[in-house]
Each structure stands twice: as C-alpha cells, then as structure tokens.
Design a protein around this motif. Structure first.
Motif, PDB file in Angstrom:
ATOM      1  N   GLN A 115       0.858  -1.191   0.000  1.00  0.00           N
ATOM      2  CA  GLN A 115       0.000   0.000   0.000  1.00  0.00           C
ATOM      3  C   GLN A 115       0.896   1.244   0.000  1.00  0.00           C
ATOM      4  O   GLN A 115       1.883   1.291   0.733  1.00  0.00           O
ATOM      5  CB  GLN A 115      -0.899   0.027   1.242  1.00  0.00           C
ATOM      6  CG  GLN A 115      -1.917  -1.076   1.269  1.00  0.00           C
ATOM      7  CD  GLN A 115      -3.053  -0.799   0.295  1.00  0.00           C
ATOM      8  OE1 GLN A 115      -2.832  -0.573  -0.889  1.00  0.00           O
ATOM      9  NE2 GLN A 115      -4.257  -0.828   0.796  1.00  0.00           N
ATOM     10  N   LEU A 116       0.551   2.213  -0.810  1.00  0.00           N
ATOM     11  CA  LEU A 116       1.293   3.467  -0.845  1.00  0.00           C
ATOM     12  C   LEU A 116       0.659   4.444   0.126  1.00  0.00           C
ATOM     13  O   LEU A 116      -0.567   4.617   0.137  1.00  0.00           O
ATOM     14  CB  LEU A 116       1.281   4.065  -2.253  1.00  0.00           C
ATOM     15  CG  LEU A 116       1.887   3.216  -3.367  1.00  0.00           C
ATOM     16  CD1 LEU A 116       1.821   3.956  -4.691  1.00  0.00           C
ATOM     17  CD2 LEU A 116       3.310   2.826  -3.052  1.00  0.00           C
ATOM     18  N   ASP A 117       1.495   5.099   0.943  1.00  0.00           N
ATOM     19  CA  ASP A 117       0.969   6.119   1.851  1.00  0.00           C
ATOM     20  C   ASP A 117       1.157   7.506   1.227  1.00  0.00           C
ATOM     21  O   ASP A 117       1.652   7.641   0.102  1.00  0.00           O
ATOM     22  CB  ASP A 117       1.610   6.009   3.239  1.00  0.00           C
ATOM     23  CG  ASP A 117       3.119   6.249   3.230  1.00  0.00           C
ATOM     24  OD1 ASP A 117       3.649   6.816   2.245  1.00  0.00           O
ATOM     25  OD2 ASP A 117       3.778   5.877   4.212  1.00  0.00           O
ATOM     26  N   ASP A 118       0.756   8.536   1.941  1.00  0.00           N
ATOM     27  CA  ASP A 118       0.849   9.909   1.436  1.00  0.00           C
ATOM     28  C   ASP A 118       2.283  10.298   1.101  1.00  0.00           C
ATOM     29  O   ASP A 118       2.534  10.969   0.100  1.00  0.00           O
ATOM     30  CB  ASP A 118       0.266  10.904   2.450  1.00  0.00           C
ATOM     31  CG  ASP A 118      -1.250  10.857   2.511  1.00  0.00           C
ATOM     32  OD1 ASP A 118      -1.869  10.313   1.561  1.00  0.00           O
ATOM     33  OD2 ASP A 118      -1.812  11.360   3.492  1.00  0.00           O
ATOM     34  N   THR A 119       3.216   9.867   1.922  1.00  0.00           N
ATOM     35  CA  THR A 119       4.621  10.193   1.665  1.00  0.00           C
ATOM     36  C   THR A 119       5.099   9.538   0.380  1.00  0.00           C
ATOM     37  O   THR A 119       5.819  10.156  -0.410  1.00  0.00           O
ATOM     38  CB  THR A 119       5.505   9.766   2.862  1.00  0.00           C
ATOM     39  OG1 THR A 119       5.020  10.420   4.041  1.00  0.00           O
ATOM     40  CG2 THR A 119       6.951  10.151   2.640  1.00  0.00           C
ATOM     41  N   ASP A 120       4.696   8.286   0.149  1.00  0.00           N
ATOM     42  CA  ASP A 120       5.049   7.609  -1.102  1.00  0.00           C
ATOM     43  C   ASP A 120       4.496   8.381  -2.296  1.00  0.00           C
ATOM     44  O   ASP A 120       5.197   8.582  -3.290  1.00  0.00           O
ATOM     45  CB  ASP A 120       4.497   6.176  -1.124  1.00  0.00           C
ATOM     46  CG  ASP A 120       5.193   5.253  -0.138  1.00  0.00           C
ATOM     47  OD1 ASP A 120       6.393   5.461   0.131  1.00  0.00           O
ATOM     48  OD2 ASP A 120       4.521   4.324   0.358  1.00  0.00           O
ATOM     49  N   HIS A 121       3.246   8.800  -2.201  1.00  0.00           N
ATOM     50  CA  HIS A 121       2.632   9.554  -3.304  1.00  0.00           C
ATOM     51  C   HIS A 121       3.359  10.884  -3.543  1.00  0.00           C
ATOM     52  O   HIS A 121       3.574  11.274  -4.691  1.00  0.00           O
ATOM     53  CB  HIS A 121       1.144   9.797  -3.029  1.00  0.00           C
ATOM     54  CG  HIS A 121       0.303   8.570  -3.210  1.00  0.00           C
ATOM     55  ND1 HIS A 121       0.063   7.998  -4.441  1.00  0.00           N
ATOM     56  CD2 HIS A 121      -0.333   7.790  -2.296  1.00  0.00           C
ATOM     57  CE1 HIS A 121      -0.689   6.932  -4.292  1.00  0.00           C
ATOM     58  NE2 HIS A 121      -0.946   6.767  -2.992  1.00  0.00           N
ATOM     59  N   ARG A 170      12.733   4.194   1.080  1.00  0.00           N
ATOM     60  CA  ARG A 170      11.430   4.220   0.409  1.00  0.00           C
ATOM     61  C   ARG A 170      11.591   3.987  -1.097  1.00  0.00           C
ATOM     62  O   ARG A 170      10.815   3.257  -1.702  1.00  0.00           O
ATOM     63  CB  ARG A 170      10.714   5.548   0.657  1.00  0.00           C
ATOM     64  CG  ARG A 170      10.062   5.619   2.020  1.00  0.00           C
ATOM     65  CD  ARG A 170       9.314   6.940   2.200  1.00  0.00           C
ATOM     66  NE  ARG A 170       8.649   6.971   3.482  1.00  0.00           N
ATOM     67  CZ  ARG A 170       7.377   6.634   3.676  1.00  0.00           C
ATOM     68  NH1 ARG A 170       6.628   6.265   2.661  1.00  0.00           N
ATOM     69  NH2 ARG A 170       6.845   6.691   4.882  1.00  0.00           N
TER      70      ARG A 170
END
Length: 146
Positions: free
Chosen positions: A3-9, A40
């Motif tokens: 799952q991608l979180d906000d930081t990944d996005h 990351r």
C-alpha cells in the motif's frame, strides 16, 4: 500487495517532475532523512511501484517526423529526378524498386510544415508523374538499430 501512503505519493510526484532529482533534494522537500527516502525508493522499486526511470524529451530533441514517398516517374527522367531529390534536405534515402512505383523516398523533417513543403517540391519536380506519401506514425519493429 504493498500500500502506498501519502509520503510515497509525494515522493512519486516529485520523481515525476524530475526523475534525476538527488535523494538529498527529495529528502529536503519531504522533510525526511536521506536514508529514509533512499529506503522508500528501494521499497518502491522492488515492489514494482516504480517500474523505470525515464526521459522526457524537450522540444529541441523531439524525434523528427518521418515519411515515405512513393514516386512514379517519366521514362528516362530518373537522373533529373534524383538530382532534384539530392537538393532537398529532408530527403534521407532514395531507392529504386520494382512494382507500381519507380522510387521509394525516405524523408525526415523537423515539422509538418517542412514535410509538406518537401512533398510539394517533390510533386512539382520535372519528371515526376505521381507521388503518394505515407507519414510514419509509430515504430513497431526496428532491426536497423542495435
């Protein structure tokens, strides 16, 4: 599945703007440690979220417009037509051929206007009976380049 979180996005968004941005610059913009951003990136790459880093060409480096012109010429007009084709900068190669046409002309132009002008010049050349142009849209196979 990861799952991608906000930081990944946010990280992916920064990379989409500049895939060559240094990790230190990305870390500063995300307000994270450089080692955290590197970890990351490694995770995004290994999971397949980042499939590849790529290049987006600027206007000056965009590929040229390519086309093929099929020419039918008058009997014995070959040398004169070839001489005219040699004067046109967009003409890359000229091939004689068998079949319904006499010459295959490979063209490359920087713009549709240049291509149009070149095709007009070919069609108006003394000795050219008819021409048909085929603009290349996409390359599906190219064995000429290694």
């Amino acid at each position: 599945m990861m799952q991608l979180d906000d930081t990944d996005h946010k990280l992916l968004s920064l990379l989409s703007e500049n895939a060559r941005a240094p990790v230190a610059t990305l870390a500063r913009k995300l307000n994270l440690a450089r080692t955290t951003v590197q970890a990351r990136l490694d995770r995004l790459e290994s999971s397949g979220a980042i499939a590849a880093y790529t290049l987006r060409l600027g206007e000056i480096a965009r590929p040229r417009i390519r086309a093929t012109a099929l020419l039918s010429i008058e009997l014995r007009a070959g040398p004169a037509v070839l001489q005219k084709l040699k004067t046109l900068p967009a003409v890359e190669t000229v091939h004689t051929c068998s079949g319904r046409v006499d010459l295959i002309v490979q063209l490359a132009a920087d713009s549709t206007a240049e291509l149009d002008d070149t095709l007009d010049s070919i069609g108006e050349a003394k000795g050219v009976k008819s021409s048909e142009s085929l603009v290349h849209l996409s390359t599906r196979l190219d064995r000429t380049r290694s």
